[in-house]
Motif scaffolding. Structure first.
Motif, PDB file in Angstrom:
ATOM      1  N   MET A 569       0.829  -1.203   0.000  1.00 57.67           N
ATOM      2  CA  MET A 569       0.000   0.000   0.000  1.00 57.67           C
ATOM      3  C   MET A 569       0.865   1.255   0.000  1.00 57.67           C
ATOM      4  SD  MET A 569      -1.407  -0.205   3.921  1.00 57.67           S
ATOM      5  CE  MET A 569      -1.855  -1.929   3.718  1.00 57.67           C
ATOM      6  N   ALA A 570       0.268   2.344  -0.496  1.00 58.10           N
ATOM      7  CA  ALA A 570       0.930   3.645  -0.497  1.00 58.10           C
ATOM      8  C   ALA A 570      -0.135   4.706  -0.254  1.00 58.10           C
ATOM      9  CB  ALA A 570       1.654   3.895  -1.818  1.00 58.10           C
ATOM     10  N   SER A 571       0.271   5.805   0.381  1.00 59.35           N
ATOM     11  CA  SER A 571      -0.674   6.851   0.770  1.00 59.35           C
ATOM     12  C   SER A 571      -0.251   8.195   0.199  1.00 59.35           C
ATOM     13  CB  SER A 571      -0.784   6.957   2.293  1.00 59.35           C
ATOM     14  OG  SER A 571      -1.543   8.082   2.673  1.00 59.35           O
ATOM     15  N   ALA A 572      -1.238   8.904  -0.368  1.00 60.14           N
ATOM     16  CA  ALA A 572      -1.032  10.285  -0.813  1.00 60.14           C
ATOM     17  C   ALA A 572      -1.776  11.207   0.143  1.00 60.14           C
ATOM     18  CB  ALA A 572      -1.533  10.460  -2.240  1.00 60.14           C
ATOM     19  N   GLY A 573      -1.200  11.395   1.329  1.00 56.16           N
ATOM     20  CA  GLY A 573      -1.792  12.282   2.320  1.00 56.16           C
ATOM     21  C   GLY A 573      -3.069  11.779   2.945  1.00 56.16           C
ATOM     22  N   HIS A 574      -3.365  10.487   2.771  1.00 55.40           N
ATOM     23  CA  HIS A 574      -4.628   9.952   3.271  1.00 55.40           C
ATOM     24  C   HIS A 574      -4.430   9.263   4.619  1.00 55.40           C
ATOM     25  CE1 HIS A 574      -8.821   9.123   2.276  1.00 55.40           C
ATOM     26  NE2 HIS A 574      -8.684   7.985   2.945  1.00 55.40           N
ATOM     27  N   LEU A 575      -5.558   9.042   5.296  1.00 56.16           N
ATOM     28  CA  LEU A 575      -5.523   8.348   6.579  1.00 56.16           C
ATOM     29  C   LEU A 575      -5.010   6.923   6.404  1.00 56.16           C
ATOM     30  CD1 LEU A 575      -9.009   9.431   7.958  1.00 56.16           C
ATOM     31  CD2 LEU A 575      -6.788  10.322   8.671  1.00 56.16           C
ATOM     32  N   PRO A 593       3.205   8.317   4.762  1.00 55.70           N
ATOM     33  CA  PRO A 593       2.333   9.122   3.900  1.00 55.70           C
ATOM     34  C   PRO A 593       3.138  10.034   2.975  1.00 55.70           C
ATOM     35  CG  PRO A 593       2.421  10.081   6.082  1.00 55.70           C
ATOM     36  CD  PRO A 593       3.249   8.827   6.151  1.00 55.70           C
ATOM     37  N   GLY A 594       2.712  10.094   1.744  1.00 57.14           N
ATOM     38  CA  GLY A 594       3.275  11.044   0.807  1.00 57.14           C
ATOM     39  C   GLY A 594       2.399  12.282   0.741  1.00 57.14           C
ATOM     40  N   PRO A 595       2.725  13.235  -0.107  1.00 56.52           N
ATOM     41  CA  PRO A 595       1.932  14.460  -0.206  1.00 56.52           C
ATOM     42  C   PRO A 595       0.589  14.188  -0.874  1.00 56.52           C
ATOM     43  CG  PRO A 595       3.613  14.433  -1.895  1.00 56.52           C
ATOM     44  CD  PRO A 595       3.882  13.251  -1.026  1.00 56.52           C
ATOM     45  N   PRO A 596      -0.428  15.016  -0.596  1.00 54.31           N
ATOM     46  CA  PRO A 596      -1.691  14.884  -1.331  1.00 54.31           C
ATOM     47  C   PRO A 596      -1.467  15.005  -2.834  1.00 54.31           C
ATOM     48  CG  PRO A 596      -1.982  16.313   0.578  1.00 54.31           C
ATOM     49  CD  PRO A 596      -0.501  16.043   0.462  1.00 54.31           C
TER      50      PRO A 596
END
Length: 810
Positions: A569-575, A593-596
Motif C-alpha cells: 500500500m501507499a498513501s497520498a496524504g490519506h488516513l 504518507p506522501g503528499p496529497p
C-alpha cells in the motif's frame, strides 16, 4: 401723600400680613384665587374698599388707597376717562407699585347690582396668560380620543378626568373613583404604586408602556403609555398627580410588526432543508401573529423540483404546523395532503399572488362542504389569513395563520405584513428547494460513480458504506473502490476530493476512472499514486484560476495478493488503514504518507504487510473520524476501538459498516464519510504450483511435462493441451528474451492462471506476424487461447500471465 411717589418698603408687619393672606387654607391646599386682587369703586372711580390681595399686588395698604381716585394707581389711564362708568369692562393696564415700578395687570370691572358701586378684579398678566394657556392645553388634551387625562389627589382618588364611557371600559368615571374600580386588582395595584412613587419623589414617569385589563373584561389586555407628573401648589407642596394615558395599541402593533419582520429575517432561512425552513416560518408566526399557523407546499417542492404553474388544493402537502402541540381538526399531521377547495373569487385572488383574509363565516360559506369545514377549520377559530409563497416567478405553496378565542380578528392592514413575511419565507424555501435539487443531483452523481456496496472475490469480501454531508453541507467527493486484478489479486482504494458539490463529484469520477485504468496496468502502489498525481496537476492547470486551490485529493491505494497473503500500500496524504486480526485485536497500520495528489512531485513509498486469512482492513475518510469533540488521532483511536469491538467473523461486513457509520459519524456531518471494509482470504497452498525455469532451451519441454502432471493432479485434463501451448510460448520467451532467474507458477481457482516471471524489464508487445515471418506469433497465440493475458512489473522483474476459465462440472 401722593401714591405715585411712594417708595417706602414693606414693614415687617406688612410682610407677615401678606404671608397670612396668601397662605394655605385649613385643608392645606392653596387658595383658589391667591393671585387675584379685588377693590370696590364708586361711580366716580374713588376707591371705597381695598383687599389684602390688592395690597399684595401693588404694595399699597387700604389706608393709603381708600377715598382716593383709582386713576392715581393706573400708569396709562387715558385722561378722558373721568369715572368708573366710562372704563372698559376688561383689559390690560399698568399699575403703579409702591416701590415705584409698574405692574402689567389684566382687569375686569363689574357693576354691583342694586348700588352705584363697581367691583374691580385684577391679576398679573403673566399669571392670567399662564392660566389661559394651561386651560387651553387642558381642553386640547381632553378632546383627544387617544389621550385620557386623570387628575388624582394625594389619596390617588380621581378628582377629574376626561374619560368617557367609550374611552375606558365602557362605564363612566365619577369623581372619587379609584383605579381598582376600573382596572383588574393586580393592574390597579401596580399602577397605583407607580403614581404613588411620582407623588412622593416628584420624579415624573414618561411614556411607560403598560398592559392593563378592565375589571369587567379581565381576559383582554389593552396597551397604554403612561406619563405622570406631580401637582404642586405655589409653595411646591404636592397636591396630587396628573396622569396621561395614551392608547399605544397602534404603536405597539407597529413595533410588534417590526419585531416580527426582524425575527423572520433572523430565524427563517438558516437551514437548507425545505421542511425545516417551512417549520421555522410557521414557528415564527405563532404566537406573534396568529394562534395557529400552517405551511403547505407543492408536492414537487419537497423533491427540489419546480411546482406546476396552476397550483391549487390537491397539489400540496402540509409541510409545517405551529405550534407543534396544537390539536388541529381531524387530526391533521405534517405531510398530510391538502384537499382541493372549490373555486371562489378570493381563491382566484390568492392564485394571482394576493393575500386574502376570511372571517369564519365567510370561510365556511366558501368551503360549503361540512366535512371539509370540519377538516380544515380549527376549533374556536374566528378568522384566517392566507398568503401565497411566491418566489422567482413560482408559487411554491401557501402559508395560513388562524386566530382563535379572544384574539383580535385579522385586519386588512395586517395583510401587507403577511405578504412581506410570505415573500421572505418563500425566498428561503426556494433556496432550500434549489439546494435540495442540487444536492440530490450531486448525490445521484456520487452514488452512480461509486462501486457496488459489496463485492466477493477470491482475495476478499468487501463492503463499502457512504454517508453524505448533512445540514446544508454539500457533497465533497469521498469515494472507495475494490478492483479485481489478474492473478486473483484485489486493489483497495479510498480517497477524498478537495472541494464540494458537483465539481467534487466530477473530479472524483475522473480520479476513480484513472485509478481503475492504472490498476489494470498492474503498477506498484507508489507508481499508481505518482501517475495520479500527474493527472491532478493537469486538472489544476485546466481549472479556472479561482479554482486552482480546490482541485486535489488524498488517496490510499493498496493491492492484496491472496497467494502470497501480502498487501502492498501507499498513501497520498490519506488516513492510514486500520487492521483487525482474526483474534480481534486491532491497530492502525503504519504507512509512510506522501503528499496529497495536488501538491508537488515528491515520491511515494510502498509499505508491505503480511495478512492472515480472515483479517479485516478498514479504509476511511476524514468525515468518519473527525468531529467537533475529537481530532484525527482521537478519531482513529475511536475507529480502532470500535472495529475491535464490532468486527466479528460471524457478522456481515455491511452490517458492521453501517453500525460504525451510525456510531462514529455526527448526526449532521459537515463532511462526507466513506468506509471500506475488506475481509481477506487466502488461496490454499494445494491450489498453487511453482517451478524454477533453467536457462536452457531444453527446459521448454520439461515445463510442458511438469504442467501436464500438475493439471492431471487437479483434474483439469481438458485444459492440458491449451495450457501446454501457453506454457511453451511463455517459457520460450523467458529463456530467449528474458534474464534469469525465471520461474513458472500455476494458480487454480475459478480460473487457471499461468505466470512466467523473469528479471528482464522489457515489455512484451502483441503484434500480428506476416506470413513470411519466422516468429512473433507467441503472444498472439496466447491471446487466442486464453480468456485474457497481461504483464505486470515489479522491482527488477516482470511477470507475463494468462488466464483460462475453468468450467464447473454439470
Amino acid at each position: 401723600m401722593d401714591i405715585k411717589t411712594v417708595n417706602d418698603v414693606h414693614s415687617e408687619g406688612d410682610i407677615q400680613g401678606t404671608m397670612r393672606l396668601s397662605g394655605s387654607g385649613p385643608s392645606g391646599r392653596p387658595p383658589p384665587f391667591e393671585y387675584v386682587a379685588a377693590a370696590v369703586l364708586d361711580d366716580r372711580g374713588t376707591v371705597l374698599r381695598w383687599t389684602g390681595t390688592a395690597k399684595d399686588l401693588t404694595g399699597f395698604t387700604a389706608e393709603e388707597v381708600c377715598d382716593r381716585p383709582i386713576q392715581e394707581l393706573v400708569a396709562d389711564l387715558p385722561d378722558e376717562l373721568h369715572n368708573a362708568r366710562e372704563m372698559p369692562a376688561s383689559g390690560h393696564v399698568r399699575l403703579w407699585h409702591r416701590s415705584g415700578d409698574t405692574i402689567d395687570a389684566t382687569f375686569r370691572i363689574s357693576p354691583v347690582e342694586g348700588s352705584a358701586e363697581f367691583l374691580v378684579l385684577a391679576a398679573p398678566t403673566h399669571h392670567v396668560t399662564n392660566r389661559d394657556q394651561g386651560a387651553a392645553l387642558l381642553r386640547a388634551l381632553s378632546s383627544q380620543d387617544r389621550i385620557t387625562i386623570a387628575l388624582h389627589d394625594t389619596d390617588l382618588s380621581t378628582v377629574r378626568t376626561n374619560a368617557t364611557p367609550g374611552t375606558l371600559d365602557g362605564r363612566p368615571v365619577d369623581p372619587g373613583t379609584r383605579l381598582c374600580d376600573v382596572l383588574c386588582a393586580e393592574d390597579a395595584e401596580n399602577l397605583e404604586a407607580v403614581l404613588r412613587q411620582v407623588l412622593v419623589t416628584g420624579v415624573p414617569v414618561v411614556r411607560r408602556n403598560l398592559q392593563v385589563s378592565w375589571r369587567h373584561d379581565p381576559a383582554r389586555q389593552h396597551a397604554l403609555s403612561l406619563s405622570a407628573f406631580r401637582l404642586e401648589d405655589s409653595r411646591r407642596r404636592p397636591t396630587g398627580v396628573a396622569a396621561l394615558y395614551i392608547d399605544s395599541a397602534d404603536d405597539l402593533r407597529a413595533r410588534r410588526h417590526l419585531d416580527l419582520a426582524r425575527e423572520v429575517a433572523e430565524q427563517v432561512g438558516g437551514s437548507l432543508d425545505v421542511v425545516r425552513t417551512a417549520q421555522d416560518l410557521a414557528d415564527v408566526l405563532v404566537p406573534a401573529f396568529g394562534d395557529l399557523a400552517a405551511v403547505d407546499l407543492a408536492h414537487s417542492v419537497f423533491d427540489g423540483e419546480e411546482p406546476s404553474k396552476q397550483l391549487g388544493g390537491g397539489d400540496m402537502d402540509n409541510a409545517a404546523l405551529a405550534p407543534a402541540t396544537a390539536v388541529w381538526p381531524a387530526g391533521i399531521k405534517r405531510g398530510d395532503p391538502v384537499p382541493p377547495l372549490p373555486d371562489h373569487p378570493l381563491l382566484r385572488s390568492f392564485r394571482h399572488g394576493e393575500t386574502v383574509v376570511f372571517g369564519r363565516d365567510d370561510f365556511i360559506a366558501m368551503v360549503s362542504d361540512p366535512q371539509l369545514v370540519e377538516y380544515l377549520v380549527p376549533k374556536d377559530a374566528h378568522s384566517v389569513m392566507v398568503a401565497p409563497l411566491h418566489a422567482r416567478g413560482l408559487t411554491l405553496g401557501a402559508i395560513s395563520a388562524w386566530r382563535c378565542g379572544r384574539s383580535d380578528p385579522f385586519t386588512e392592514d395586517e395583510a401587507d405584513l403577511m405578504a412581506q413575511i410570505a415573500s421572505r419565507g418563500a425566498l428561503a424555501i426556494d433556496n432550500a428547494r434549489r439546494y435540495t435539487r442540487e444536492h440530490r443531483a450531486a448525490m445521484a452523481l456520487q452514488q452512480r460513480l461509486l462501486p457496488p456496496a459489496t463485492t466477493d472475490t477470491p482475495a476478499a469480501e468487501t463492503a463499502g458504506v457512504y454517508l453524505p454531508a448533512g445540514d446544508g453541507a454539500e457533497i465533497r467527493g469521498d469515494w472507495y473502490d475494490a478492483i479485481a486484478l489478474p492473478s486473483l489479486r484485489l486493489a483497495l482504494v479510498a480517497g477524498d476530493v478537495i472541494g464540494h458539490g458537483i465539481l467534487a463529484s466530477a473530479t472524483m469520477g475522473r480520479l476513480r476512472a484513472a485509478i481503475q485504468t492504472l490498476a489494470d496496468l498492474e503498477l506498484e502502489p507508489d507508481e499508481v499514486l505518482a501517475r495520479i498525481a500527474d493527472l491532478v496537476q493537469r486538472l489544476v492547470a485546466e481549472a479556472p484560476p479561482d479554482h486552482h486551490d480546490v482541485v486535489g485529493a488524498t488517496c490510499l491505494y493498496a493491492v492484496y495478493d491472496p497467494v502470497t497473503r501480502r498487501c502492498a500500500m501507499a498513501s497520498a496524504g490519506h488516513l492510514p488503514p486500520v487492521l483487525v486480526r482474526p483474534d480481534g485485536t486491532a491497530e492502525v497500520v503504519k504507512v509512510s504518507p506522501g503528499p496529497p495528489l495536488a501538491i508537488g512531485s515528491l515520491p511515494y513509498e510502498t509499505t508491505v504487510i503480511d495478512l492472515e486469512p480472515g483479517s479485516v482492513l478498514a479504509f476511511c475518510t476524514n468525515g468518519l473520524i473527525e468531529g467537533s469533540d475529537r481530532d484525527i488521532d482521537q478519531g482513529l483511536q475511536c475507529l480502532t476501538d470500535a472495529l475491535a469491538a464490532s468486527c466479528r467473523p460471524d457478522r456481515a461486513l455491511d452490517e458492521t459498516g453501517r453500525a460504525l457509520l451510525a456510531n462514529l459519524a455526527d448526526q449532521a456531518p459537515r463532511d462526507d464519510a466513506a468506509l471500506l471494509l475488506a475481509r481477506t482470504r487466502a488461496v490454499p497452498a494445494g491450489d498453487t504450483a511453482h517451478w524454477e525455469i533453467p536457462a536452457d532451451p531444453a527446459a521448454v519441454s520439461e515445463a510442458r511435462a511438469w504442467t501436464t502432471r500438475q493439471l492431471t493432479r487437479w483434474g483439469l485434463d481438458d485444459l492440458v493441451f491449451t495450457t501446454e501451448l501457453i506454457v511453451s510460448e511463455l517459457v520460450t520467451n523467458a529463456i530467449r528474451y528474458g534474464r534469469p532467474p525465471a520461474e513458472l507458477r500455476l494458480i487454480r481457482h475459478d480460473v487457471l492462471v499461468c505466470e512466467v516471471t523473469d528479471s528482464s524489464p522489457t515489455q512484451p508487445r502483441l503484434r500480428r506476424a506476416a506470413t513470411t515471418d519466422e516468429g512473433g506469433r507467441g503472444l498472439f497465440l496466447i491471446a487466442q487461447l486464453g480468456a485474457r493475458w497481461g504483464c505486470r512489473h515489479g522491482q527488477s522483474r516482470k511477470t507475463i500471465w494468462s488466464e483460462q476459465l475453468i468450467e464447473c462440472p454439470g
